[in-house]
Design a protein around this motif. Structure first.
Motif, mmCIF file in Angstrom:
data_model
loop_
_atom_site.group_PDB
_atom_site.id
_atom_site.type_symbol
_atom_site.label_atom_id
_atom_site.label_comp_id
_atom_site.label_asym_id
_atom_site.label_seq_id
_atom_site.Cartn_x
_atom_site.Cartn_y
_atom_site.Cartn_z
ATOM 1 N N HIS A 72 65.713 31.047 -4.264
ATOM 2 C CA HIS A 72 66.229 30.362 -3.120
ATOM 3 C C HIS A 72 65.468 29.376 -2.794
ATOM 4 C CE1 HIS A 72 69.653 33.053 -1.816
ATOM 5 N NE2 HIS A 72 68.945 33.824 -2.312
ATOM 6 N N ARG A 75 66.418 26.416 -4.967
ATOM 7 C CA ARG A 75 67.512 25.862 -4.566
ATOM 8 C C ARG A 75 67.684 25.144 -3.108
ATOM 9 N NH1 ARG A 75 71.065 30.733 -5.009
ATOM 10 N NH2 ARG A 75 69.862 31.519 -6.782
ATOM 11 N N THR A 77 67.718 26.955 -0.138
ATOM 12 C CA THR A 77 68.451 27.520 0.635
ATOM 13 C C THR A 77 67.532 28.415 1.787
ATOM 14 O OG1 THR A 77 68.693 29.004 -1.101
ATOM 15 C CG2 THR A 77 70.639 27.666 -0.456
ATOM 16 N N SER A 169 69.272 25.071 9.611
ATOM 17 C CA SER A 169 70.302 26.004 9.992
ATOM 18 C C SER A 169 71.182 25.517 10.968
ATOM 19 C CB SER A 169 69.844 27.209 10.613
ATOM 20 O OG SER A 169 68.837 27.817 9.561
ATOM 21 N N THR A 212 75.454 31.405 6.568
ATOM 22 C CA THR A 212 75.203 32.531 5.578
ATOM 23 C C THR A 212 74.407 32.046 4.536
ATOM 24 O OG1 THR A 212 77.415 32.113 5.088
ATOM 25 C CG2 THR A 212 76.842 34.139 6.093
ATOM 26 N N ASN A 213 74.424 30.700 3.928
ATOM 27 C CA ASN A 213 73.970 29.878 2.852
ATOM 28 C C ASN A 213 72.251 30.021 3.156
ATOM 29 O OD1 ASN A 213 74.029 28.264 4.865
ATOM 30 N ND2 ASN A 213 74.078 26.238 3.314
#
Lengths: 307, 276
Positions: A72, A75, A77, A169, A212-213
């Motif tokens: 994560h 990426r 995220t 976020s 959610t991501n």
């Protein structure tokens, strides 16, 4: 073949421990969970002292979460700022939790509280998950659209003071609920030996309205640091981390997880969640029975400094 | 002493008919009238073991150690009729112990009452020439702290209900025996020649590390004669013991190692199993 666990101070069958680690690793890979909430009760069923099971469980979660956290992170995220705020709460919570752990151990109530917490959490989470997944299986059968997340209705949490901007976020949110959530997860990590993802993820989605991501990546970011910190504090305060036990569980667990991921990708989400819910409920019921059924021996001995 | 000697002679004549076990019992009874008399016996007891340190390997599953000993200044006649008895006990390091009792509260079994005892031996293996109750009377054994039943269990601190302490004592002894930590072998001591004896003392698989004491006591016709003791260190060897010491003496390094190992294992798996 038996192996002696130096901290638990007992001999166990090495294949039982490896099998446990592999099975929980498989399930955690399949369902995308850390597995701490399954490892700790299984170790308790196998007569590992609950104190050692909990402290070792926290250590095992570090291994099972790091690869996900790294993925994560690469990426992008992860909401680092939100993660750090959760982490501050988490470290405070873990510190308080370990002290609570020590106090309960001295009072002779640690085993009871660990079991009770597991029964309550596993029962509630398992029950809710089962209800939700059965509902969505029904909806899917009737070809109704499956809504993963209700529209972003603002709730009372968003009216709290001390607001902070979390760019990643896209949230403008009070820091109080973030710290409180982190603190609560920290306490659970040290008292139950779990990462706490199974509580943090729904709480972030439904209470904080985090997209959610970034939810999984951010929660893994917090979990890695809190479980690592808890392992160290448990080792220095309660001497309850069994590195041999943890090592066996980790090695078997990370391999099992690889196969679990592959199987999980071929299954449908609702069925997967229903399966996990049933498993969680079964473990909770088994622990609950231990509390209710008359024990074989009502006396127990503690030698040494605790007591 | 004359009364005593005549009693002995009588018994000696009866011995072939009654068997030795009964003989000693009769002898013990014949001393009833002389209770309270402090006897000074000439006998000496010497014991020896081949090592004063026992290293336990990680796969240790229990073993016997042999303690050899002699009775010096012995009375050959008493020796011949089996009037001497030897008890050898291996006592583990003293540790405080807490016994807890579960009770049902609102349907759930909860630890309610507990009794904390003064440090007690963490292990206790006793071997003797005969069952203890045929060696000497309970009061004699108790006075000399010998036998599982006579392990001193003294409650510390304020007691809630003193009448229940007996239950906790019995539970303690029962659980320790079930765990193999308290053991007895009523025929573990044997004479190998006239006054040389060999005692097999059981080391349980879960023997605690630390300073143990081998204590040998000599009894003559149910009377305590003398005792002798030697120290025995039990240490554990191997990686497991190293780990235990590290965890307790350098717990920060140990905790960091545990985390480091977890990070490494998790990272390595993600490298090995990388899909692309």
């Amino acid at each position: 073949m038996t192996i002696y666990l130096p901290i638990a101070e007992l001999s166990v069958n090495i294949f039982v421990i490896l099998g446990m680690g592999a099975a929980v690793g498989f399930l955690s890979g399949m369902f995308g969970v850390g597995g701490g909430f399954l490892i700790t009760p299984l170790l308790i069923f196998y007569n590992i002292p609950p104190a050692v099971a909990v402290a070792t469980g926290a250590n095992q979660v570090v291994a099972s979460s790091i690869s996900g956290a790294l993925a994560h992170f690469r990426r992008g995220t992860v909401d680092i700022k939100l993660g750090c705020m959760l982490l501050i709460g988490g470290l405070l919570g873990a510190t308080a939790g370990v002290q609570l752990f020590l106090m309960l151990r001295r009072m002779g109530q640690l085993d009871l509280i660990i079991s009770l917490l597991y029964v309550v959490f596993l029962g509630t989470i398992g029950g809710l998950m089962l209800l939700e997944s059965v509902n969505s299986i029904r909806r899917a059968a009737r070809n109704e659209p499956v809504s993963a997340r209700r529209p972003g209705q603002h709730n009372w949490i968003h009216r709290l003071p001390l607001k902070m901007r979390f760019k990643r976020s896209k949230l403008y949110l009070s820091v109080i609920p973030v710290l409180v959530l982190g603190f609560a997860i920290g306490v659970l990590t040290s008292v139950m030996g779990v990462g706490g993802g199974f509580i943090m993820v729904p709480a972030m989605i439904y209470l904080l309205r985090v997209p959610t991501n970034v939810v999984i990546g951010t929660s893994l970011f917090q979990i890695i640091f809190v479980t690592a910190f808890t392992t160290i504090v448990q080792a220095t305060t309660n001497y309850a981390v069994d590195i041999v036990l943890a090592g066996l569980l980790m090695i078997a667990g990370v391999i099992g997880a690889q196969y679990g991921v592959r199987v999980g990708q071929r299954m449908r989400g609702e069925q997967l969640r229903a399966g996990l819910a049933l498993l969680v409920l079964a473990v909770g019921i088994r622990l609950g029975l231990n509390l209710v059924l008359p024990p074989d021996e009502i006396y127990s001995i503690v030698t040494g400094s605790f007591g | 002493m004359t009364g005593r000697i005549s009693a002995l002679l009588t018994i000696c004549l009866l011995a072939p008919m009654l068997g030795l076990g009964l003989t000693a019992h009769a002898l013990a009874q014949s001393d009833d009238s002389e209770e309270g008399t402090v006897w000074s016996f000439p006998e000496q007891l010497d014991i020896g073991i081949s090592t004063n340190e026992i290293a336990i390997s990680p796969n240790f599953s229990g073993a016997d150690i042999f303690v050899f000993g002699t009775i010096a200044e012995q009375d050959d006649f008493l020796l011949a009729i089996g009037a001497y008895d030897i008890i050898v006990a291996l006592e583990g390091p003293l540790r405080p112990a807490t016994v807890r009792r579960k009770e049902r509260v609102a349907g759930i079994w909860v630890n309610r009452h507990s009794v904390r005892f003064e440090p007690v031996p963490a292990s206790y293996s006793i071997s003797s020439t005969r069952p203890l109750d045929s060696i000497a009377k309970q009061i004699v054994l108790s006075a000399n702290d010998v036998g599982i039943k006579n392990i001193r269990l003294i409650p510390t601190g304020g007691l809630g209900d003193a009448s229940q302490v007996g239950d906790f004592r019995q539970a303690m002894l029962r659980i320790m025996q079930q765990a193999g930590l308290y053991q007895r072998d009523p025929s573990g001591v044997k004479f190998v020649s006239k006054n040389l004896f060999k005692a097999a003392v059981r080391l349980p698989a879960n023997i605690p590390v630390g300073e143990h004491t081998v204590r040998a006591e000599l009894y003559r016709n149910g009377q305590y004669v003398t005792q002798t003791r030697i120290r025995l260190r039990v240490v554990k060897t191997g990686l497991e013991q190293f780990t235990y010491n590290l965890a307790h003496q350098h717990s920060l390094i140990y905790g960091l190692l545990a985390v480091g190992f977890a990070l490494f294992t998790g990272w390595l798996s993600s490298v090995i199993f990388r899909k692309d």
